[in-house]
Every structure is written in C-alpha cells, then in structure tokens.
Design a protein around this motif. Structure first.
Motif, PDB file in Angstrom:
ATOM      1  N   LEU A 189      33.862  63.533  67.517  1.00 45.85           N
ATOM      2  CA  LEU A 189      34.627  64.774  67.373  1.00 45.85           C
ATOM      3  C   LEU A 189      36.118  64.517  67.559  1.00 45.85           C
ATOM      4  N   ALA A 190      36.447  63.678  68.545  1.00 45.95           N
ATOM      5  CA  ALA A 190      37.853  63.360  68.797  1.00 45.95           C
ATOM      6  C   ALA A 190      38.455  62.552  67.650  1.00 45.95           C
ATOM      7  N   LEU A 191      37.686  61.588  67.133  1.00 44.25           N
ATOM      8  CA  LEU A 191      38.190  60.747  66.054  1.00 44.25           C
ATOM      9  C   LEU A 191      38.432  61.550  64.788  1.00 44.25           C
ATOM     10  N   PHE A 192      37.470  62.377  64.413  1.00 43.39           N
ATOM     11  CA  PHE A 192      37.595  63.112  63.169  1.00 43.39           C
ATOM     12  C   PHE A 192      38.556  64.286  63.278  1.00 43.39           C
ATOM     13  N   ALA A 193      38.880  64.694  64.497  1.00 41.67           N
ATOM     14  CA  ALA A 193      39.902  65.724  64.672  1.00 41.67           C
ATOM     15  C   ALA A 193      41.283  65.164  64.353  1.00 41.67           C
ATOM     16  N   ASP A 194      41.424  63.849  64.458  1.00 37.92           N
ATOM     17  CA  ASP A 194      42.680  63.174  64.129  1.00 37.92           C
ATOM     18  C   ASP A 194      42.710  62.943  62.622  1.00 37.92           C
ATOM     19  N   PRO A 195      43.656  63.538  61.907  1.00 36.50           N
ATOM     20  CA  PRO A 195      43.641  63.465  60.444  1.00 36.50           C
ATOM     21  C   PRO A 195      44.109  62.123  59.887  1.00 36.50           C
ATOM     22  N   LYS A 196      43.468  61.042  60.303  1.00 31.60           N
ATOM     23  CA  LYS A 196      43.816  59.719  59.793  1.00 31.60           C
ATOM     24  C   LYS A 196      42.549  58.972  59.377  1.00 31.60           C
ATOM     25  N   VAL A 197      41.615  59.707  58.793  1.00 26.79           N
ATOM     26  CA  VAL A 197      40.320  59.142  58.424  1.00 26.79           C
ATOM     27  C   VAL A 197      40.422  57.889  57.549  1.00 26.79           C
ATOM     28  N   PRO A 198      41.318  57.834  56.542  1.00 27.25           N
ATOM     29  CA  PRO A 198      41.366  56.627  55.709  1.00 27.25           C
ATOM     30  C   PRO A 198      41.600  55.358  56.506  1.00 27.25           C
ATOM     31  N   HIS A 199      42.399  55.457  57.565  1.00 22.78           N
ATOM     32  CA  HIS A 199      42.663  54.273  58.373  1.00 22.78           C
ATOM     33  C   HIS A 199      41.493  53.935  59.281  1.00 22.78           C
ATOM     34  N   LEU A 200      40.659  54.922  59.595  1.00 22.45           N
ATOM     35  CA  LEU A 200      39.450  54.626  60.357  1.00 22.45           C
ATOM     36  C   LEU A 200      38.538  53.691  59.581  1.00 22.45           C
ATOM     37  N   TYR A 201      38.436  53.877  58.265  1.00 23.04           N
ATOM     38  CA  TYR A 201      37.585  53.007  57.457  1.00 23.04           C
ATOM     39  C   TYR A 201      38.057  51.552  57.550  1.00 23.04           C
ATOM     40  N   GLU A 202      39.357  51.358  57.497  1.00 26.15           N
ATOM     41  CA  GLU A 202      39.897  50.000  57.645  1.00 26.15           C
ATOM     42  C   GLU A 202      39.603  49.443  59.030  1.00 26.15           C
ATOM     43  N   GLN A 203      39.809  50.284  60.031  1.00 25.53           N
ATOM     44  CA  GLN A 203      39.568  49.861  61.413  1.00 25.53           C
ATOM     45  C   GLN A 203      38.106  49.475  61.620  1.00 25.53           C
ATOM     46  N   TRP A 204      37.186  50.309  61.155  1.00 25.05           N
ATOM     47  CA  TRP A 204      35.768  50.034  61.336  1.00 25.05           C
ATOM     48  C   TRP A 204      35.332  48.803  60.557  1.00 25.05           C
ATOM     49  N   ARG A 205      35.848  48.644  59.358  1.00 25.71           N
ATOM     50  CA  ARG A 205      35.534  47.449  58.574  1.00 25.71           C
ATOM     51  C   ARG A 205      35.913  46.189  59.339  1.00 25.71           C
ATOM     52  N   ASP A 206      37.099  46.189  59.929  1.00 29.27           N
ATOM     53  CA  ASP A 206      37.580  45.002  60.642  1.00 29.27           C
ATOM     54  C   ASP A 206      36.816  44.790  61.948  1.00 29.27           C
ATOM     55  N   GLU A 207      36.518  45.861  62.686  1.00 24.03           N
ATOM     56  CA  GLU A 207      35.811  45.734  63.956  1.00 24.03           C
ATOM     57  C   GLU A 207      34.362  45.284  63.752  1.00 24.03           C
ATOM     58  N   LEU A 208      33.719  45.811  62.711  1.00 26.00           N
ATOM     59  CA  LEU A 208      32.312  45.470  62.454  1.00 26.00           C
ATOM     60  C   LEU A 208      32.163  44.197  61.634  1.00 26.00           C
ATOM     61  N   LYS A 209      33.304  43.724  61.096  1.00 23.50           N
ATOM     62  CA  LYS A 209      33.307  42.525  60.249  1.00 23.50           C
ATOM     63  C   LYS A 209      32.312  42.683  59.090  1.00 23.50           C
ATOM     64  N   SER A 210      32.355  43.855  58.497  1.00 27.21           N
ATOM     65  CA  SER A 210      31.453  44.149  57.385  1.00 27.21           C
ATOM     66  C   SER A 210      32.104  45.168  56.459  1.00 27.21           C
ATOM     67  N   GLU A 211      31.957  44.950  55.147  1.00 28.83           N
ATOM     68  CA  GLU A 211      32.480  45.891  54.153  1.00 28.83           C
ATOM     69  C   GLU A 211      31.500  47.048  53.919  1.00 28.83           C
ATOM     70  N   VAL A 212      30.325  46.943  54.499  1.00 33.44           N
ATOM     71  CA  VAL A 212      29.311  47.993  54.363  1.00 33.44           C
ATOM     72  C   VAL A 212      28.872  48.392  55.772  1.00 33.44           C
ATOM     73  N   PHE A 213      28.942  49.685  56.073  1.00 35.34           N
ATOM     74  CA  PHE A 213      28.560  50.156  57.406  1.00 35.34           C
ATOM     75  C   PHE A 213      28.234  51.639  57.314  1.00 35.34           C
ATOM     76  N   CYS A 214      27.896  52.247  58.433  1.00 36.08           N
ATOM     77  CA  CYS A 214      27.606  53.676  58.448  1.00 36.08           C
ATOM     78  C   CYS A 214      28.119  54.289  59.741  1.00 36.08           C
ATOM     79  N   TYR A 215      28.319  55.595  59.707  1.00 36.26           N
ATOM     80  CA  TYR A 215      28.715  56.331  60.903  1.00 36.26           C
ATOM     81  C   TYR A 215      28.000  57.670  60.900  1.00 36.26           C
ATOM     82  N   GLN A 216      27.949  58.301  62.061  1.00 35.82           N
ATOM     83  CA  GLN A 216      27.258  59.579  62.215  1.00 35.82           C
ATOM     84  C   GLN A 216      28.272  60.706  62.322  1.00 35.82           C
ATOM     85  N   LEU A 217      28.155  61.705  61.434  1.00 36.36           N
ATOM     86  CA  LEU A 217      28.994  62.888  61.568  1.00 36.36           C
ATOM     87  C   LEU A 217      28.589  63.650  62.831  1.00 36.36           C
ATOM     88  N   PRO A 218      29.532  64.285  63.511  1.00 40.74           N
ATOM     89  CA  PRO A 218      29.209  64.948  64.782  1.00 40.74           C
ATOM     90  C   PRO A 218      28.081  65.968  64.670  1.00 40.74           C
TER      91      PRO A 218
END
Length: 535
Positions: free
Chosen positions: A97-126
C-alpha cells in the motif's frame, strides 16, 4: 406572535447495551469476512480460469485458426514440470500500500528487476490479484504481437459511463478486446484518419495552434518569468491558449487529471467504483459528467455542420462513419482519443523541453542545425524536418529516456504459457494479468550502455547492427495490432512543436521536475523560463 424559544434538555446518551458494545467487534468481523470473501473470490476465479484453460484449448485453437491467428502455446502438465516459477516481490500488504501510494511505479519495475535479478517476476496488489511482469524486450513481439495474448479487462474502468457511477458504459477502442468485442471493424474504420499523408496535410492547422502557444511564451519571455511547463505543454494540444476555447479546454484538462488519478487508484483498490461517498470517486464521477457533456457538444457541433462543409479526412468524420453499435460508443471513443492523444503528446513535449533545456551542448548543436535549414514559413513543415538528422535523433532520445507510456502494455492470461528470458523458462499461470513495461527496457544498461543519459549521438554514431537493436527495442507506442492508433499524429505534433519552439526560444530550467505516474509519466513541478533567441 412568535413562540419563545425554550432550550431543550440536552439528550443523554443511552446506556450501553450488550448489542451496542458489540458493534466495534461486529465491524471488525465484517471486515475480516469481506477480506476472506475477496480472497475466496479470487481463488475461485483462478480455479475457473484454469478449468476453462484445460477444457477449451482445442476450441480456442479452432477459433483462432478460423480468425487467421494462432494462440500462444498452451502449457501441458508434462511441460510444466520443467518450468521455473518467477520470483515474487517480497512485501506485506502494508508495504505494498505504501509503495503503490508513491506515484513512481515505473521505477519500481526497474528496482524489482535488479533486486530479484530476473526480468520476469510477479507482485501482489494490495486488494487484488497477483500481477506478472516481463521487462525483457525480446519477449515482447511474441506475447504482444498478432498471435499474442489478449488485452486485459483492467482498462474498462477507464471507459466513459452513460450517466453515473452505476450506469452502463460502452467499451472504447482502447479497452475492447481484440476478439469478440468488435475491435477490428472500429480500428479499420478509424485508421485512415491517422495516416501520415492525411495528417501532414493538416500542418497549417497545427501551426495556428502553435502560434497561440508562442504568443503565451512571448508574453512570459517579455516579463522575464518562468512558467509551469508541465501544465502549459498539456494545455497546448487542447487549444487552451485560444481565448474562444480556453474555458472548455481547461475543464477538459482538469477532468483528465482527475480521471487518470482515480483510475490508478482503482487498479490498487477494485472496490472504489462501489464507494460513491469517497471523495476521489465523487470527483471522478463529476469529471466523467463534465466530459460526457463536452463530447456530446463536440459531436453535436459536427452534426450541425452542413455535410458539404465537413472535412471528410477529419478524425471526427471517420468516427461518424465507423460501424459503432450505439451512439454512446461513438461518444466514448471521442472521449478516449482526446484523453489518450493530448495527455501523452503534452507530457512528451514537457519532457523534451526539460531534457534539452538541461543539456546546453545538445541544445546548441540542435539549434545550429535548425538555424542552418531552409524553412519556407515561420514554422517548419513535416517534410522540411525529415532530413534533419540531429533533430530527429533528439526526438528519438527524449521518447526513450522518459517515455510517457512508461508502464507499457498489459495483457491477460487466458491460458498458462511458457516465457523464456535470458535462457530461463518460466511458467506463467492462467487467470492473471501480465505487464510489459517500457521504461526498464528503454534504459537497460545491457542494451544502451549509458541508458540513463540523454545522448542523441547514440542514434548517429552506433553501428548498423546496434541501431537495428535500438529500433527494435524503442517502440514507445506499443507493439503489434494494439499499438497506439494515434502514433503518427503524436510524432508529427511533437516534431513540429519542438522544432518551432527551439528555433524561437532558449529554455532555462528554474525548477526540476519530480517524476510522477498516473497512467502516464509526468514531469510534475517542471518550471522553465522562456528566453527569445536572436537569430
């Protein structure tokens, strides 16, 4: 005669009863039941989707063959054993909820890609389903192409409603599914309006609007003041510097902003459309009503124009002649095309002015090329800009580094599929949506090297082989049959406007923008001071 007011005895609160003391507990219990019910609903939805996948594979294949397409390959139980599950972004409901309240979603995809070391991943909507993400551009053509996945139903929330929050809405060209919802005949009927030859013939009209924008910038330059370019650039495509249209244009702009913000919230909380007491939903419903009234007036103005005076090549003429199921569906597409076209074009222009104003070396080189070109009129034409190599490289670069449609394209999985990225085979189950965001691919270091840098020279100095890769990756308007119908219009407007402005002004950035995402990627807070050039 007036009766004297006698103060009444102040009512005393009733004694707490066993039933009233249980109300807070009942409220908590109801909330838990709702959440459990939601999870059960999602589980049953996934189960039904998977059951439909197992039983309808043959039927779907036959239907696709009849329509001249082939479905994305369905995964068998045996194939499933060899596939890997994509990594999941580790976060709690509170964190999400806190992450998605911050209007910088496109950069989250980059962040998650780098942290997970994977170009394919998933996340759970609140409060919703799991969402899969693929940032590997090499997967895009297969899954987004003519034989790829179907468009998600997510965007139906964006469509124009007929009267109020609980009334029917007609699907638009943006939200219709590719099969089964009449998308093909509508797209085919509207496509000629966006042909380059037709749009290039309307350059004098673009120049008139650009002249109004320059008048406003001239006034600011004369006063030596800065202007909010994130707002002005979006006002420009709406003719909001035209005194006759200013009021209606500004009403549309305010409505667009409200609708985009609320739509982003509805993605996170699917219950919001059923919460008319919510302040955001009230504003959303009011904005839709404003828009309904405006598009009705726009279309009525067209109908009131004598047939012999109508421009047969105008977008409105093509909408009028398209085979819509209802008149409101026609209005819904007027609404959709206004929203989608002007918002994206305006913010692309704002980002372009920011990047060029922040890079004096690039701007000087670009202006030298513009100054050395021969233009017949005060503003260049579409054809006159075609041979300006550095200018066109700058346009490509600004559409790459801060692409406005940064979250890319979304598709739905009506069958489980295999997705191969970087040599790893992943299993993506049926019943979910999958996102193909553009910004991570458009700035990836393994493709662009210095992908975070604004460097137009990359389009002029790279090898032929590297340029082929660049052009394959850079698809800011989407891939496949569902790519943006208005991409030619947007490209022409952006090129004509930037060339016209940069021949005339220097832009001093006085306030840095804060990247902000609400459906489109916006440079919120950008301020620039226009300075008239002496040429």
């Amino acid at each position: 005669m007036h009766q004297m007011d006698v103060p009444e005895k102040e009512p005393q609160p009733p004694d707490p009863s066993p039933s009233s003391s249980l109300l807070p507990l009942a409220g908590i219990s109801a909330a838990v039941v709702c959440l459990v019910g939601l999870e059960e609903l999602i589980r049953l939805h996934r189960k039904r989707a998977q059951a439909a996948t197992n039983s309808n594979t043959t039927k779907d294949a036959a239907t696709a063959a009849k329509q001249g397409t082939r479905p994305v390959h369905e995964i068998t139980a045996e194939e499933r054993k060899a596939l890997r599950d994509p990594p999941r972004v580790p976060m709690s409901v509170t964190e999400s909820l806190a992450l998605f309240a911050d209007p910088k979603v496109p950069h989250l995809y980059e962040q998650w890609r780098d942290e997970l070391k994977s170009e394919v991943f998933c996340y759970q909507l609140p409060l919703g389903k799991r969402v899969y993400v693929c940032t590997d551009w090499s997967c895009f053509p297969e899954l987004l192409g003519a034989d790829g996945l179907e468009k998600t139903s997510l965007f139906k929330s964006f469509d124009l409603r007929r009267r109020g929050p609980f009334t029917p809405r007609d699907v638009s060209i943006f939200s219709r599914k590719t099969t089964g919802e009449g998308w093909h005949p509508i797209r085919k009927a509207l496509a000629p309006a966006f042909a380059t030859k037709v749009l290039a013939s309307k350059v004098p009209a673009y120049h008139r609007v650009l002249g109004g924008f320059c008048d406003a910038l001239d006034s600011a330059a004369e006063k030596g003041v800065s202007v909010p370019m994130d707002q002005w650039a979006v006002r420009y495509p709406f003719h909001a510097f035209d005194e006759e249209r200013n009021g209606e244009a500004l009403a549309i702009l305010e409505s667009v902003d409200t609708i985009f913000k609320e739509f982003a919230q509805q993605v996170l909380n699917p219950f919001r459309p059923y919460m008319p007491w919510n302040d955001g939903m009230r504003k959303f419903n009011d904005a839709q009503q404003t828009y309904r009234e405006i598009v009705q007036r726009i279309y009525q103005h067209y109908l009131n124009t004598p047939a012999e005076q109508r421009d047969p090549t105008s977008i409105m003429s093509y909408i009028h002649n398209a085979p819509y199921e209802t008149e409101f569906a026609r209005l819904s597409d007027i609404y959709t095309l206004i929203n989608a076209g002007h918002d994206t074009t305006g913010y692309t222009l704002a980002w372009g002015i920011y990047h060029l104003g922040s890079n004096p070396r690039v701007l000087k080189k670009l202006q030298e090329e513009l100054d050395g070109a021969s233009f017949v009129g005060p503003f260049p034409t579409y054809e006159e800009l075609s041979d300006l190599k550095y200018f066109n490289a700058c346009v490509k670069e600004l559409m790459r580094i801060t692409t406005v449609a940064s979250n890319g394209q979304f598709r739905t999985l009506d069958r489980s599929v295999k997705l191969t990225s970087k040599g790893v085979d992943y299993y993506i189950p049926a019943g979910y949506d999958i996102a193909f965001p553009f910004l991570p691919a458009f700035t990836a270091a393994d493709i662009w090297g210095d992908g975070k840098a604004f460097r137009p020279e990359r389009w002029l100095e790279s090898s032929e082989e590297q340029l082929k890769v660049y052009n394959n990756v850079l698809r800011p308007f989407g891939i496949g049959p569902r790519a943006c119908i208005g991409q030619n219009l947007a490209t022409i407007e952006i090129r004509l406007t930037l060339a016209g402005l940069l021949r005339r002004y220097e832009f001093d950035v006085t306030a840095e923008p804060e990247p902000y995402f609400a459906i489109t990627y916006k440079p919120r807070g950008l301020r620039v001071k226009p300075i008239r050039r002496r040429t």
